[in-house]
Design a protein around this motif. Sequence first.
Motif, mmCIF file in Angstrom:
data_model
loop_
_atom_site.group_PDB
_atom_site.id
_atom_site.type_symbol
_atom_site.label_atom_id
_atom_site.label_comp_id
_atom_site.label_asym_id
_atom_site.label_seq_id
_atom_site.Cartn_x
_atom_site.Cartn_y
_atom_site.Cartn_z
ATOM 1 N N ALA A 7 0.892 -1.213 0.102
ATOM 2 C CA ALA A 7 0.001 0.213 0.068
ATOM 3 C C ALA A 7 0.895 1.269 0.005
ATOM 4 C CB ALA A 7 -1.030 0.151 1.190
ATOM 5 N N ARG A 8 1.860 1.249 0.891
ATOM 6 C CA ARG A 8 2.539 2.669 0.878
ATOM 7 C C ARG A 8 3.624 2.712 -0.199
ATOM 8 N NH1 ARG A 8 4.381 6.546 0.907
ATOM 9 N NH2 ARG A 8 5.508 7.818 2.222
ATOM 10 N N LEU A 9 3.868 1.613 -0.836
ATOM 11 C CA LEU A 9 4.941 1.847 -2.197
ATOM 12 C C LEU A 9 3.923 2.352 -3.343
ATOM 13 C CD1 LEU A 9 6.993 -1.301 -1.939
ATOM 14 C CD2 LEU A 9 7.811 0.932 -2.119
ATOM 15 N N ALA A 10 2.681 1.754 -3.204
ATOM 16 C CA ALA A 10 1.509 2.219 -4.339
ATOM 17 C C ALA A 10 1.245 3.616 -3.850
ATOM 18 C CB ALA A 10 0.441 1.434 -4.278
ATOM 19 N N GLU A 11 1.286 4.209 -2.775
ATOM 20 C CA GLU A 11 1.073 5.628 -2.448
ATOM 21 C C GLU A 11 2.256 6.342 -3.137
ATOM 22 O OE1 GLU A 11 0.299 5.332 1.569
ATOM 23 O OE2 GLU A 11 -1.588 4.320 1.198
ATOM 24 N N ALA A 12 3.339 5.839 -3.018
ATOM 25 C CA ALA A 12 4.586 6.698 -3.348
ATOM 26 C C ALA A 12 4.989 6.590 -4.773
ATOM 27 C CB ALA A 12 5.816 6.155 -2.596
ATOM 28 N N GLY A 13 3.868 5.848 -5.566
ATOM 29 C CA GLY A 13 4.049 5.915 -6.932
ATOM 30 C C GLY A 13 4.665 4.948 -7.591
ATOM 31 N N TYR A 14 4.946 3.775 -6.947
ATOM 32 C CA TYR A 14 5.622 2.662 -7.378
ATOM 33 C C TYR A 14 4.493 1.778 -7.712
ATOM 34 C CZ TYR A 14 9.910 4.519 -6.048
ATOM 35 O OH TYR A 14 10.899 5.541 -5.702
ATOM 36 N N ALA A 15 4.909 0.690 -8.819
ATOM 37 C CA ALA A 15 4.013 -0.543 -9.030
ATOM 38 C C ALA A 15 4.736 -1.580 -8.108
ATOM 39 C CB ALA A 15 4.263 -0.823 -10.580
ATOM 40 N N VAL A 16 3.793 -2.354 -7.590
ATOM 41 C CA VAL A 16 4.411 -3.508 -6.858
ATOM 42 C C VAL A 16 4.431 -4.807 -7.541
ATOM 43 C CG1 VAL A 16 3.739 -4.873 -4.499
ATOM 44 C CG2 VAL A 16 3.732 -2.299 -4.662
ATOM 45 N N MET A 17 5.773 -5.516 -7.525
ATOM 46 C CA MET A 17 5.795 -6.865 -8.307
ATOM 47 C C MET A 17 6.148 -7.716 -7.362
ATOM 48 S SD MET A 17 8.462 -7.348 -11.418
ATOM 49 C CE MET A 17 8.098 -5.770 -12.111
ATOM 50 N N THR A 18 5.344 -9.017 -7.423
ATOM 51 C CA THR A 18 5.752 -10.242 -6.684
ATOM 52 C C THR A 18 5.927 -11.322 -7.563
ATOM 53 O OG1 THR A 18 3.652 -10.712 -6.255
ATOM 54 C CG2 THR A 18 4.245 -9.071 -4.866
ATOM 55 N N GLY A 19 6.265 -12.618 -6.961
ATOM 56 C CA GLY A 19 6.127 -13.664 -7.650
ATOM 57 C C GLY A 19 4.761 -14.189 -8.033
ATOM 58 N N GLY A 20 3.541 -13.589 -7.417
ATOM 59 C CA GLY A 20 2.243 -13.813 -7.800
ATOM 60 C C GLY A 20 1.504 -14.926 -7.060
ATOM 61 N N GLY A 21 2.123 -15.302 -6.414
ATOM 62 C CA GLY A 21 1.618 -16.386 -5.404
ATOM 63 C C GLY A 21 0.875 -16.122 -4.265
ATOM 64 N N PRO A 22 0.546 -16.998 -3.225
ATOM 65 C CA PRO A 22 0.037 -16.857 -1.997
ATOM 66 C C PRO A 22 0.832 -16.114 -0.879
ATOM 67 C CG PRO A 22 0.362 -19.098 -2.257
ATOM 68 C CD PRO A 22 0.681 -18.405 -3.521
ATOM 69 N N GLY A 23 0.256 -16.176 0.261
ATOM 70 C CA GLY A 23 1.177 -15.834 1.311
ATOM 71 C C GLY A 23 1.711 -14.414 1.316
ATOM 72 N N VAL A 24 2.970 -14.077 1.469
ATOM 73 C CA VAL A 24 3.600 -12.721 1.418
ATOM 74 C C VAL A 24 3.292 -12.211 0.168
ATOM 75 C CG1 VAL A 24 5.719 -11.327 1.241
ATOM 76 C CG2 VAL A 24 5.243 -12.913 3.359
ATOM 77 N N MET A 25 3.327 -12.833 -0.801
ATOM 78 C CA MET A 25 3.323 -12.130 -2.357
ATOM 79 C C MET A 25 1.828 -11.620 -2.568
ATOM 80 S SD MET A 25 5.339 -15.172 -4.514
ATOM 81 C CE MET A 25 4.657 -16.326 -3.419
ATOM 82 N N GLU A 26 0.783 -12.572 -1.956
ATOM 83 C CA GLU A 26 -0.720 -12.079 -2.212
ATOM 84 C C GLU A 26 -0.750 -10.615 -1.329
ATOM 85 O OE1 GLU A 26 -3.993 -15.008 -1.205
ATOM 86 O OE2 GLU A 26 -4.045 -13.442 0.377
ATOM 87 N N ALA A 27 -0.297 -10.931 -0.192
ATOM 88 C CA ALA A 27 -0.221 -9.448 0.605
ATOM 89 C C ALA A 27 0.045 -8.151 0.158
ATOM 90 C CB ALA A 27 0.345 -9.741 2.049
ATOM 91 N N ALA A 28 1.160 -8.255 -0.677
ATOM 92 C CA ALA A 28 1.750 -7.122 -0.987
ATOM 93 C C ALA A 28 0.998 -6.799 -2.551
ATOM 94 C CB ALA A 28 3.465 -7.310 -1.783
ATOM 95 N N ASN A 29 0.663 -7.839 -3.186
ATOM 96 C CA ASN A 29 -0.288 -7.344 -4.258
ATOM 97 C C ASN A 29 -1.530 -6.631 -3.630
ATOM 98 O OD1 ASN A 29 0.991 -10.365 -6.167
ATOM 99 N ND2 ASN A 29 1.412 -8.209 -6.735
ATOM 100 N N ARG A 30 -2.027 -7.266 -2.790
ATOM 101 C CA ARG A 30 -3.263 -7.005 -2.126
ATOM 102 C C ARG A 30 -3.274 -5.245 -1.690
ATOM 103 N NH1 ARG A 30 -6.713 -10.045 2.913
ATOM 104 N NH2 ARG A 30 -8.194 -8.414 3.106
ATOM 105 N N GLY A 31 -2.320 -5.281 -0.957
ATOM 106 C CA GLY A 31 -2.057 -3.712 -0.524
ATOM 107 C C GLY A 31 -1.745 -2.684 -1.379
ATOM 108 N N ALA A 32 -1.068 -3.081 -2.627
ATOM 109 C CA ALA A 32 -1.041 -2.184 -3.867
ATOM 110 C C ALA A 32 -2.319 -1.961 -4.464
ATOM 111 C CB ALA A 32 0.131 -2.843 -4.872
ATOM 112 N N SER A 33 -3.086 -3.024 -4.688
ATOM 113 C CA SER A 33 -4.331 -3.089 -5.506
ATOM 114 C C SER A 33 -5.409 -2.256 -4.621
ATOM 115 C CB SER A 33 -4.811 -4.400 -5.692
ATOM 116 O OG SER A 33 -6.240 -4.285 -6.331
ATOM 117 N N GLU A 34 -5.469 -2.748 -3.217
ATOM 118 C CA GLU A 34 -6.281 -1.971 -2.385
ATOM 119 C C GLU A 34 -6.093 -0.208 -2.432
ATOM 120 O OE1 GLU A 34 -7.420 -5.155 0.877
ATOM 121 O OE2 GLU A 34 -5.774 -3.900 1.113
ATOM 122 N N SER A 35 -4.833 0.037 -2.669
ATOM 123 C CA SER A 35 -4.508 1.533 -2.817
ATOM 124 C C SER A 35 -4.686 2.216 -3.936
ATOM 125 C CB SER A 35 -2.752 1.577 -1.983
ATOM 126 O OG SER A 35 -2.893 1.324 -0.779
#
Length: 266
Positions: free
Chosen positions: A99-127
Amino acid sequence: MAPEKNTHGRKSSSVKHRGPVQLRRARKDDTTTTDERLLDERGSTDWVHTDPWRVLRIQSEFIEGFGALAEVPRAVTIFGSARTPDGHPEYEAARALGARLAEAGYAVMTGGGPGVMEAANRGASESGGYSIGLGIELPFEEGLNEWVDLGINFRYFFARKTMFVKYSQAFICLPGGFGTLDELFEALTLVQTRKVTRFPIVLFGTEYWSGLVDWLRGTLQRSGKISEGDVNLLHVTDSVEEAVQIVIRSQQGVDEAALLGTEDQW
């Protein structure tokens, strides 16, 4: 006509050309043409599993990856365990980072899977940010998580790793297993050997990573296996805001150079 002789005076076997490949002796006995093999629907399908065919698949993965990611905004890659459950403190930290990276203007990239990856993607998407997932074909993975806006699935780890390195301005590693360590040391080696422009590598979670950092400094550095200061390529923190600020500060010099030019250009 006399048989053709090579430069050593020996008789040369006749040559059969197959595109850029030339065949002699028993290797030239295949009488089919390239077009015939292409158009003939009969026969074995083993050819799709041969190494030359794999080269084309590898090439296609690079083409698809470069094409899909070429115009995404600057991005930060977040790594971490696929086994971290929703609600775990590490899950919530990754979600806050996204979420914070998205607010700072960055795209968030992960391995696309569950767990921590899902959480980071979720935070970016929700923001309202750009959420990217680069998946890998594994027998125990079920595909990309639902929070990915742009997703690419790869067959080959090395093609996927290239995309992470090429299109990221920083790596943030949360607690994870072999996959996280693999990506961490890949990036660390590339930065240390200057094969890529230096970018920050953040280890999030001091309790989890402190043993590794102590070993790098106390064993590798002390025995001369790495140079003094190499461990300083890693930034260790428990703060979401500090991690984001490390990324932002690292980009300030890049932005200034792009705007003003370098000293050599003045």
